[in-house]
Write a protein that holds these residues in place. Sequence first.
Motif, PDB file in Angstrom:
ATOM      1  N   TRP A 150       0.829  -1.195   0.000  1.00 38.26           N
ATOM      2  CA  TRP A 150       0.000   0.000   0.000  1.00 38.26           C
ATOM      3  C   TRP A 150       0.870   1.254   0.000  1.00 38.26           C
ATOM      4  CZ3 TRP A 150      -0.851   3.688   3.987  1.00 38.26           C
ATOM      5  CH2 TRP A 150      -1.894   4.581   3.724  1.00 38.26           C
ATOM      6  N   ILE A 151       1.896   1.271   0.861  1.00 36.52           N
ATOM      7  CA  ILE A 151       2.802   2.423   0.916  1.00 36.52           C
ATOM      8  C   ILE A 151       3.555   2.571  -0.407  1.00 36.52           C
ATOM      9  CG2 ILE A 151       4.901   3.312   2.011  1.00 36.52           C
ATOM     10  CD1 ILE A 151       3.841   2.078   4.649  1.00 36.52           C
ATOM     11  N   TRP A 152       4.005   1.463  -0.956  1.00 41.76           N
ATOM     12  CA  TRP A 152       4.769   1.469  -2.209  1.00 41.76           C
ATOM     13  C   TRP A 152       3.928   2.003  -3.369  1.00 41.76           C
ATOM     14  CZ3 TRP A 152       9.769   1.345  -2.645  1.00 41.76           C
ATOM     15  CH2 TRP A 152      10.337   1.131  -3.887  1.00 41.76           C
ATOM     16  N   SER A 153       2.612   1.805  -3.287  1.00 37.74           N
ATOM     17  CA  SER A 153       1.736   2.255  -4.380  1.00 37.74           C
ATOM     18  C   SER A 153       1.719   3.783  -4.515  1.00 37.74           C
ATOM     19  CB  SER A 153       0.319   1.740  -4.172  1.00 37.74           C
ATOM     20  OG  SER A 153      -0.306   2.390  -3.074  1.00 37.74           O
ATOM     21  N   PHE A 154       2.150   4.482  -3.469  1.00 36.35           N
ATOM     22  CA  PHE A 154       2.193   5.944  -3.523  1.00 36.35           C
ATOM     23  C   PHE A 154       3.432   6.467  -4.239  1.00 36.35           C
ATOM     24  CE2 PHE A 154      -0.589   5.292   0.178  1.00 36.35           C
ATOM     25  CZ  PHE A 154      -1.676   6.027  -0.255  1.00 36.35           C
ATOM     26  N   PHE A 155       4.370   5.598  -4.530  1.00 33.19           N
ATOM     27  CA  PHE A 155       5.626   6.048  -5.161  1.00 33.19           C
ATOM     28  C   PHE A 155       5.666   5.733  -6.601  1.00 33.19           C
ATOM     29  CE2 PHE A 155       6.742   5.537  -0.669  1.00 33.19           C
ATOM     30  CZ  PHE A 155       7.214   6.801  -0.425  1.00 33.19           C
TER      31      PHE A 155
END
Length: 179
Positions: A174-179
């Motif tokens: 989920w966090i990686w999807s913001f990058f």
Amino acid sequence: MVFVDSMIESVLAFVRDNRDWAFWIALVFAFGENLAFLSIVIPSTAILLGVGALVATGQLSLFPIWAGASIGAVIGSVISYVIGWRYGQAILSAWPFRNHPDFIEKGNAAFRRWGAYAITIGHFFGPLRSVVFVLAGISRMSVPVFMVVNFIGCLLWAYVTPLFGEVAGHLIGWIWSFF
């Protein structure tokens, strides 16, 4: 440490490429993690967390991992209990216990504080896990009491450990999807 990281990565790659073996791999590593002498040198918790992360990617199902890890944990912890029962105090002067008296004291402190529940709690604390089952045998904890609290602890540990890896895998994704 590089060797341990390499071993973890190799095992996770093997599990990912051979998901039909996930049950057996979880069983073997959970057995090692709960067997008094092997638990100090095998990074099984890290592997089960990594396998849980593979569940988060959809590459594996949690149930076979949980089932294998549960069975392996029961076998390893019962053997450790029997070793403690059979060899008693003599085992405390042998390797690896003589090199880690702090583990023994932590195990004894857990028994004094928590009683039989120390077995269930011991599944979740690496240094304690390596001695708690042996100390239960040395202290001649009742076999039925040990089996009940140990079985519950094995089921919980085998579920929570890879589940935590799965949740962490989802969170990282989920966090990686913001990058």
